[in-house]
Motif scaffolding. Structure first.
Motif, PDB file in Angstrom:
ATOM      1  N   LYS A 395      43.580  50.012 -48.971  1.00  0.00           N
ATOM      2  CA  LYS A 395      42.396  50.751 -48.102  1.00  0.00           C
ATOM      3  C   LYS A 395      42.410  49.608 -46.814  1.00  0.00           C
ATOM      4  O   LYS A 395      42.655  48.759 -46.643  1.00  0.00           O
ATOM      5  N   ASP A 396      41.782  50.398 -45.810  1.00  0.00           N
ATOM      6  CA  ASP A 396      41.616  50.252 -44.469  1.00  0.00           C
ATOM      7  C   ASP A 396      40.632  49.073 -44.483  1.00  0.00           C
ATOM      8  O   ASP A 396      39.956  48.936 -45.538  1.00  0.00           O
ATOM      9  N   ILE A 397      40.824  48.353 -43.437  1.00  0.00           N
ATOM     10  CA  ILE A 397      39.623  46.878 -43.224  1.00  0.00           C
ATOM     11  C   ILE A 397      39.257  47.490 -41.893  1.00  0.00           C
ATOM     12  O   ILE A 397      39.931  47.522 -40.870  1.00  0.00           O
ATOM     13  N   ILE A 398      37.646  47.346 -41.797  1.00  0.00           N
ATOM     14  CA  ILE A 398      37.226  47.683 -40.708  1.00  0.00           C
ATOM     15  C   ILE A 398      37.050  46.187 -40.024  1.00  0.00           C
ATOM     16  O   ILE A 398      36.442  45.403 -40.323  1.00  0.00           O
ATOM     17  N   LEU A 399      37.567  45.937 -38.648  1.00  0.00           N
ATOM     18  CA  LEU A 399      37.563  44.865 -37.872  1.00  0.00           C
ATOM     19  C   LEU A 399      36.250  44.755 -37.130  1.00  0.00           C
ATOM     20  O   LEU A 399      35.633  43.699 -37.013  1.00  0.00           O
ATOM     21  N   TYR A 400      35.734  45.874 -36.507  1.00  0.00           N
ATOM     22  CA  TYR A 400      34.515  45.880 -35.717  1.00  0.00           C
ATOM     23  C   TYR A 400      33.895  47.103 -35.927  1.00  0.00           C
ATOM     24  O   TYR A 400      34.486  48.131 -35.891  1.00  0.00           O
ATOM     25  N   ARG A 401      32.622  47.088 -36.209  1.00  0.00           N
ATOM     26  CA  ARG A 401      31.772  48.276 -36.279  1.00  0.00           C
ATOM     27  C   ARG A 401      30.555  48.250 -35.409  1.00  0.00           C
ATOM     28  O   ARG A 401      30.026  47.314 -35.048  1.00  0.00           O
ATOM     29  N   LEU A 402      30.060  49.486 -35.222  1.00  0.00           N
ATOM     30  CA  LEU A 402      28.780  49.804 -34.300  1.00  0.00           C
ATOM     31  C   LEU A 402      27.774  48.870 -34.995  1.00  0.00           C
ATOM     32  O   LEU A 402      26.643  48.439 -33.972  1.00  0.00           O
ATOM     33  N   ALA A 403      27.376  48.704 -36.107  1.00  0.00           N
ATOM     34  CA  ALA A 403      26.290  48.201 -36.744  1.00  0.00           C
ATOM     35  C   ALA A 403      26.252  46.695 -36.100  1.00  0.00           C
ATOM     36  O   ALA A 403      25.071  46.247 -35.826  1.00  0.00           O
ATOM     37  N   GLU A 404      27.143  45.803 -36.215  1.00  0.00           N
ATOM     38  CA  GLU A 404      27.175  44.579 -35.380  1.00  0.00           C
ATOM     39  C   GLU A 404      26.813  44.735 -34.162  1.00  0.00           C
ATOM     40  O   GLU A 404      26.062  43.830 -33.305  1.00  0.00           O
ATOM     41  N   THR A 405      27.382  45.753 -33.307  1.00  0.00           N
ATOM     42  CA  THR A 405      27.164  45.733 -31.982  1.00  0.00           C
ATOM     43  C   THR A 405      25.626  45.873 -31.521  1.00  0.00           C
ATOM     44  O   THR A 405      25.200  45.163 -30.668  1.00  0.00           O
ATOM     45  N   TYR A 406      25.012  46.747 -32.489  1.00  0.00           N
ATOM     46  CA  TYR A 406      23.455  46.830 -32.354  1.00  0.00           C
ATOM     47  C   TYR A 406      22.688  45.619 -32.618  1.00  0.00           C
ATOM     48  O   TYR A 406      21.879  45.136 -31.928  1.00  0.00           O
ATOM     49  N   ILE A 407      23.452  44.846 -33.469  1.00  0.00           N
ATOM     50  CA  ILE A 407      22.568  43.451 -33.932  1.00  0.00           C
ATOM     51  C   ILE A 407      22.818  42.516 -32.798  1.00  0.00           C
ATOM     52  O   ILE A 407      22.035  41.542 -32.458  1.00  0.00           O
ATOM     53  N   MET A 408      24.057  42.652 -32.329  1.00  0.00           N
ATOM     54  CA  MET A 408      24.169  41.610 -30.870  1.00  0.00           C
ATOM     55  C   MET A 408      23.294  42.124 -29.903  1.00  0.00           C
ATOM     56  O   MET A 408      22.593  41.255 -29.227  1.00  0.00           O
ATOM     57  N   GLY A 409      23.031  43.262 -29.666  1.00  0.00           N
ATOM     58  CA  GLY A 409      22.085  43.829 -28.696  1.00  0.00           C
ATOM     59  C   GLY A 409      20.901  43.326 -28.857  1.00  0.00           C
ATOM     60  O   GLY A 409      20.100  42.897 -27.972  1.00  0.00           O
ATOM     61  N   ALA A 410      20.428  43.385 -30.140  1.00  0.00           N
ATOM     62  CA  ALA A 410      18.864  43.024 -30.457  1.00  0.00           C
ATOM     63  C   ALA A 410      18.907  41.501 -30.172  1.00  0.00           C
ATOM     64  O   ALA A 410      17.782  41.120 -29.722  1.00  0.00           O
ATOM     65  N   GLU A 411      19.820  40.717 -30.488  1.00  0.00           N
ATOM     66  CA  GLU A 411      19.674  39.304 -30.233  1.00  0.00           C
ATOM     67  C   GLU A 411      19.782  39.064 -28.832  1.00  0.00           C
ATOM     68  O   GLU A 411      18.658  38.136 -28.289  1.00  0.00           O
ATOM     69  N   ALA A 412      20.500  39.535 -27.926  1.00  0.00           N
ATOM     70  CA  ALA A 412      20.616  39.516 -26.565  1.00  0.00           C
ATOM     71  C   ALA A 412      19.240  39.700 -25.840  1.00  0.00           C
ATOM     72  O   ALA A 412      18.651  39.234 -25.072  1.00  0.00           O
ATOM     73  N   ALA A 413      18.770  40.911 -26.375  1.00  0.00           N
ATOM     74  CA  ALA A 413      17.422  41.460 -25.732  1.00  0.00           C
ATOM     75  C   ALA A 413      16.343  40.477 -26.286  1.00  0.00           C
ATOM     76  O   ALA A 413      15.519  40.291 -25.427  1.00  0.00           O
ATOM     77  N   LEU A 414      16.398  39.955 -27.419  1.00  0.00           N
ATOM     78  CA  LEU A 414      15.266  39.203 -27.720  1.00  0.00           C
ATOM     79  C   LEU A 414      15.422  37.876 -26.715  1.00  0.00           C
ATOM     80  O   LEU A 414      14.276  37.267 -26.397  1.00  0.00           O
ATOM     81  N   MET A 415      16.544  37.371 -26.519  1.00  0.00           N
ATOM     82  CA  MET A 415      16.636  36.094 -25.796  1.00  0.00           C
ATOM     83  C   MET A 415      16.062  36.505 -24.272  1.00  0.00           C
ATOM     84  O   MET A 415      15.753  35.482 -23.637  1.00  0.00           O
ATOM     85  N   LYS A 416      16.392  37.467 -23.956  1.00  0.00           N
ATOM     86  CA  LYS A 416      15.693  38.060 -22.529  1.00  0.00           C
ATOM     87  C   LYS A 416      14.321  38.292 -22.511  1.00  0.00           C
ATOM     88  O   LYS A 416      13.779  38.352 -21.628  1.00  0.00           O
ATOM     89  N   GLY A 417      13.608  38.419 -23.722  1.00  0.00           N
ATOM     90  CA  GLY A 417      12.356  38.518 -23.731  1.00  0.00           C
ATOM     91  C   GLY A 417      11.949  39.954 -23.769  1.00  0.00           C
ATOM     92  O   GLY A 417      10.632  40.167 -23.485  1.00  0.00           O
ATOM     93  N   ASP A 418      13.056  40.805 -24.023  1.00  0.00           N
ATOM     94  CA  ASP A 418      12.773  42.263 -23.776  1.00  0.00           C
ATOM     95  C   ASP A 418      12.253  42.620 -25.402  1.00  0.00           C
ATOM     96  O   ASP A 418      13.509  43.242 -25.984  1.00  0.00           O
TER      97      ASP A 418
END
Length: 525
Positions: A395-418
């Protein structure tokens, strides 16, 4: 139809002599000269890097070592278990896992350096630039893994040739700035020259390069860069979140949420051997070894209803489950198996009770939690590519997926105060799971918990906690299961040995580089 990046014969040494009697004909199709002096040859060389990356996935004791060492896990025996319990008697510079990661990543880096160097000397075409970009992605990915694991690494971008093989090397640890600058440079080139969607499943593409750069930017606290990369992926039109039931429930995981997928297949070039196919162990690792209770041979005791043959080495703990709203969050059921069925026609004695055919084994056996029927994670479960009694999976293995992209975006936006932007990204995965829209004030704890709920057992948690500086406190408070004593030593071993937040430099590498040039990481003997 799924396609696999195929590897044929890549590197050949051709022997020549002035004597006709000693002259040998190159019997293979591809010579070393062809590989490094042509656009097509370099494409083949990059293919070899994909095979080498898949080879790395075969060493389960190394690949799963840090997965076992987080706050979300009950680690359960087997080779490398001492990483999960942070055992100071075994987590040492001589550990084979420590050497395997270092050696394999530098092997990939060395080959990438050769491809990049050779490619830059050829006439530049779009196809050649894309090949160089893939090699730069491999170099960036490998250095990023080494950097996050060992903290101190040696940077080298020069190829090894017959001309420089004996030259003295300047072995010194690179600074954080030097490492991250190289990652940015390699990934910027890759972003410029790779398409959003790769020509073949499994190849590096622009989305994967941007995703890795966003991850690197988090380590640099470069919040604007994180948000720029997340936004570019979000607005690309090439990717989107899948329904929960579609993310992992197939052999072929090349869907719109997956930014990059490691390809596995029984076909030549899609596994670890072109002789007898040999798959990966991901499917067996995260589900309890229920067959120990059923008994009999593997053919008799294993069932696809229980996700087939399993080892039960790394299992979800009570702390992880406490983070879900079990009534509303669909991930609680979609990502895990919570009970195992007696799939045989015979009643099974189970402590003081008997489990009838078709009934489920209770978690407690004679009043004690039973690790053989402990809940498991089925993200990597495989009922598609193997027999129920087979240990290995294709079975394939997902190395990177969009869900993590969005969680990273949430963290960075929080750190920016947005708050508005942070909640927009946070709600992508939160609402997809069936929860009502989050409208309150988002905190870092919300993101820490959502990262666990969404990405548990995908290889990211240890690095995530380390980057935030909370690895020790989270492991101390939550690792293992209080009712399973063998899973608890990490709670005391890690705070007693805080240097374990980084791996030791392999002892053989310290010897080779010279301790005076590249000393061992502090805390290790």
């Amino acid at each position: 139809m799924k396609h696999t990046i195929r590897i044929i014969i890549l590197f050949t040494v051709a022997f020549t002599s002035c004597s006709k009697l000693l002259e040998e004909e190159n019997k293979t199709r591809y010579s070393a000269e062809y590989i490094y002096s042509s656009e097509g040859g370099l494409k083949l060389a990059v293919n070899a890097l994909y095979a080498l990356q898949r080879y790395y996935s075969d060493d389960d004791a190394t690949v799963f070592a840090l997965e076992r060492a987080t706050d979300l896990v009950v680690t359960n025996g087997g080779t490398g278990n001492y990483f999960g319990t942070y055992d100071p008697n075994f987590l040492r510079p001589s550990s084979s896992q420590v050497a395997f990661m270092w050696r394999t990543m530098y092997q990939i880096i060395g080959k990438a350096n050769e491809i990049i160097y050779a490619g830059e000397k050829l006439e530049q075409t779009d196809a050649l630039k894309a090949t160089i970009a893939e090699a730069k992605c491999f170099r960036a990915q490998s250095y990023f893994l080494l950097y996050r694991t060992y903290d101190r690494i040696w940077l080298n971008t020069e190829p090894t040739t017959w001309e420089n093989v004996d030259f003295p090397r300047d072995y010194k640890a690179a600074t954080n700035e030097e490492v991250l600058n190289l990652l940015y440079e390699d990934l910027d080139y890759s972003i410029e020259h790779l398409p959003w969607l790769s020509s073949e499943p499994g190849r590096f593409n622009q989305a994967a390069a941007r995703h890795i750069k966003a991850k690197a930017a988090l380590w640099k606290k470069d919040w604007d860069e994180v948000l720029d990369q997340v936004n570019k992926i979000d607005q690309s039109g090439s990717y989107g979140l899948e329904p929960l039931e579609n993310i992992f429930n197939a052999a072929d995981l090349n869907h719109k949420e997956a930014l990059m997928v490691q390809q596995w297949s029984r076909n030549p070039g899609g596994n670890l051997s072109n002789a007898t196919p040999k798959g990966n162990l991901f499917a067996a690792f995260y589900v309890a070894s229920y067959r120990q209770e059923i008994g009999g041979t593997a053919e008799y005791s294993c069932s696809f209803e229980n996700w087939g043959y399993t080892y039960g080495r790394c299992l979800p703990n009570p702390y992880l489950f406490s983070l879900y709203d079990t009534a509303n969050d669909a991930r609680y059921k979609s990502f895990y198996i919570h009970q195992y069925k007696n799939t045989t026609p015979d009643p099974k004695p189970y402590g003081a009770v008997t489990v009838q055919p078709g009934a489920y084994f209770p978690l407690y056996k004679n009043g004690t939690k039973n690790r053989f029927v402990y809940p498991g994670c089925i993200k990597h479960g495989d009922i598609w590519t193997r027999a129920a009694s087979e240990t290995r999976s294709y079975k394939d293995i997902i190395l990177y997926r969009l869900a993590e992209t969005y969680i990273m975006g949430a963290e960075a936006a929080l750190m920016k105060g947005d708050q508005a932007l942070a909640k927009r990204y946070f709600n992508k995965t939160w609402e997809r799971a069936g929860n009502t829209t989050f409208t309150g004030t988002l905190s870092l704890k919300n993101i820490i918990d959502e990262q666990a709920r969404e990405l548990a057992f995908e290889g990211q948690r240890w690095y995530f906690l380390k980057r935030l500086g909370i690895l020790i406190s989270q492991v101390t408070n939550y690792a293992g299961d209080a009712e399973i004593s063998s899973s608890l030593p990490g709670r005391t071993n890690l705070p007693a040995n805080p240097h374990f937040i980084r791996w030791p430099i392999p002892e053989t590498e310290v010897i080779n580089m010279g301790a005076e040039n590249f000393p061992q990481n502090p805390g290790y003997n």
